[in-house]
Scaffold this motif. Structure first.
Motif, short mmCIF file in Angstrom:
data_model
loop_
_atom_site.label_atom_id
_atom_site.label_comp_id
_atom_site.label_asym_id
_atom_site.label_seq_id
_atom_site.Cartn_x
_atom_site.Cartn_y
_atom_site.Cartn_z
N VAL A 38 41.35 37.79 36.38
CA VAL A 38 41.38 38.97 37.00
C VAL A 38 42.64 39.76 36.69
O VAL A 38 42.69 40.88 36.40
N ALA A 39 43.87 38.94 36.47
CA ALA A 39 45.26 39.58 36.21
C ALA A 39 45.04 40.12 34.78
O ALA A 39 45.41 41.19 34.49
N ARG A 40 44.32 39.37 33.99
CA ARG A 40 44.06 39.90 32.41
C ARG A 40 43.21 41.13 32.60
O ARG A 40 43.37 42.07 31.70
N SER A 41 42.16 41.14 33.51
CA SER A 41 41.33 42.41 33.52
C SER A 41 42.31 43.82 33.92
O SER A 41 42.23 44.70 33.31
N VAL A 42 43.30 43.49 34.66
CA VAL A 42 44.25 44.68 35.06
C VAL A 42 45.05 45.02 33.90
O VAL A 42 45.23 46.13 33.68
#
Length: 224
Positions: A38-42
Motif C-alpha cells: 500500500v505504501a508503494r502504491s502511494v
C-alpha cells in the motif's frame, strides 16, 4: 505523477534541531498507517518515494472528529466540512498530491446505484467507488466510543482526490483505480480500529478488490 494529500500541512523551517522537510517512504507519514504494497502504491501514484513531511496524530484527531459528527447528528451527512485526514505530497517538482477526508453519510447514500462516469463500483464495505482521480468508501461502525451506535451505527465515509500541477492527469486504468482504493481501505481500516468498531466496521484485514457489475447509468455524487 500523483501525490496523496490528507489534509495535514507540511512542516517547514530549516533549523539544525528541526526535522527534514521531506521523508523517503510513505510508511513514515500519517502515523505510519501504510506499509508494504500500500505504501508503494502511494509512491507509484505520486510518482516518487520522496514526500513532504506531514504532521502526526491524524488517527486521534480524525477519530475525535467522527465522534463529534455523530454526536451532533447520528443520522446526518457531512461531506462539505469533513475531516481532513492526511497528505501524501511528492517532494519533486511536477508531482501530484492525494487528499483523504473522513465524514459521515446517510443510509440512502449507499442505496443508490448512481455515481460519476469516472468511478467504478467494488465489493468493499457498504459501498466502494474507485476512480483514477477520486474514490469513495463507506462503512458502518458500532462502538462503545459512540453512545447509541449499537442501535444506529455510525455511517462513516472516506474519500480521496488526486490532483497535480496544470496539465497533469492521472492515467485512467484499472491498476491506478485499484491502487487508489487500496489506500482508502488501509486508511479506513486504521480509523475503524482506532474507534474500536466491531468487526473493524466490516472491513477485511487484507483487501480483496472485486469489481461489481454496474447496471446503472452514472450520475452525480450525493449532494451535501
Amino acid at each position: 505523477m500523483l501525490v496523496l494529500s490528507l489534509g495535514v500541512s507540511a512542516c517547514g523551517g530549516g533549523g539544525e534541531d528541526e526535522e527534514p522537510r521531506f521523508v523517503v517512504g510513505a510508511e513514515k507519514l500519517c502515523d505510519g498507517i501504510l506499509s508494504g504494497d500500500v505504501a508503494r502504491s502511494v509512491e507509484a501514484l505520486v510518482g516518487t518515494e520522496t514526500l513532504w513531511r506531514t504532521g502526526n496524530d491524524v488517527l486521534e484527531d480524525t477519530a475525535s472528529a467522527i465522534k463529534d459528527f455523530y454526536a451532533e447528528s447520528p443520522d446526518g451527512r457531512k461531506y462539505v466540512g469533513s475531516k481532513d485526514f492526511c497528505r501524501f505530497a511528492g517532494y519533486s517538482r511536477g508531482a501530484g498530491q492525494m487528499d483523504i477526508n473522513f465524514g459521515i453519510y446517510r443510509a440512502e447514500d449507499v442505496l443508490s446505484t448512481g455515481h460519476s462516469a469516472q468511478e467504478h463500483p467494488y465489493r468493499l464495505g457498504k459501498r466502494a467507488l474507485a476512480g483514477s482521480g477520486a474514490s469513495r468508501l463507506y462503512f458502518e461502525c458500532v462502538t462503545a466510543q459512540m453512545e447509541g451506535s449499537d442501535e444506529q451505527p455510525a455511517r462513516i465515509n472516506v474519500s480521496s482526490k488526486i490532483s497535480g500541477p496544470p496539465g497533469w492527469k492521472s492515467e485512467d486504468t484499472r491498476a491506478v483505480r485499484e491502487a487508489h482504493l487500496s489506500v482508502l481501505h488501509a486508511t479506513a481500516l486504521a480509523v475503524a480500529k482506532k474507534l474500536g468498531c466491531e468487526n473493524n466496521g466490516g472491513l477485511p484485514e487484507k483487501v480483496v478488490l472485486e469489481p461489481m457489475a454496474d447496471p446503472a447509468e452514472p450520475e452525480s455524487a450525493p449532494a451535501t
